[in-house]
Enzyme design. Structure first.
Site, PDB file in Angstrom:
ATOM      1  CG  HIS A   1       9.906   1.939  -2.627  1.00 54.59           C
ATOM      2  ND1 HIS A   1       9.437   0.932  -3.434  1.00 54.59           N
ATOM      3  CD2 HIS A   1       8.841   2.404  -1.926  1.00 54.59           C
ATOM      4  CE1 HIS A   1       8.136   0.796  -3.237  1.00 54.59           C
ATOM      5  NE2 HIS A   1       7.746   1.685  -2.324  1.00 54.59           N
TER       6      HIS A   1
ATOM      7  CG  HIS B   1       7.014   0.192   2.305  1.00 51.44           C
ATOM      8  ND1 HIS B   1       5.722   0.466   2.691  1.00 51.44           N
ATOM      9  CD2 HIS B   1       7.081   0.502   0.994  1.00 51.44           C
ATOM     10  CE1 HIS B   1       5.032   0.908   1.653  1.00 51.44           C
ATOM     11  NE2 HIS B   1       5.838   0.955   0.604  1.00 51.44           N
TER      12      HIS B   1
END
Length: 126
Positions: free
Chosen positions: A112, A110
């Site tokens: 951010h 992932h």
């Protein structure tokens, strides 16, 4: 190095619909949602729908379609949230932690997206 993917991690559960999220954008290969503990006015998590542990795993094993979709999704969110310098934004930071030394908390690749204010230096001097 092969990676073992833990399908019980929180992002896998979000992808299966077992845990709710505040979806920002969903595409064929990518899901983006608001961080539950935002660290900036804009704080969006972007995850691939595939079972990838971290960025190098994703880069090595994802299909071209997954990589392009993920990258374009990040760009679209930056533009839509008004942080892309190519638009009217003042900039943003992408963070992708990997492994123990990289402070990765969830073993699902992932990034951010953080923005909407000055973010300071990337790392404090040692």
């Amino acid at each position: 190095m092969p990676y073992d993917y833990d399908d019980q991690n929180i992002f896998a559960k979000i992808l299966r619909g077992e845990i709710p999220n505040r979806t920002v954008l969903e595409t064929e290969h990518t899901l983006a949602f608001e961080d539950i503990r935002p660290q900036a006015p804009v704080h969006v998590l972007v995850i691939p729908k595939g079972a990838y542990v971290n960025f190098d795993h994703f880069g090595a094993e994802a299909t071209e379609a997954e990589i392009v979709d993920f990258t374009r999704t990040v760009a679209k969110i930056c533009a839509e949230r008004g942080v892309a310098p190519g638009g009217a934004g003042d900039g943003y930071r992408l963070i992708s932690n990997s492994g123990e030394s990289g402070a990765q908390e969830v073993p699902h690749m992932h990034v951010h997206i953080l923005g909407g204010r000055g973010l300071g230096r990337m790392l404090a001097p040692a």
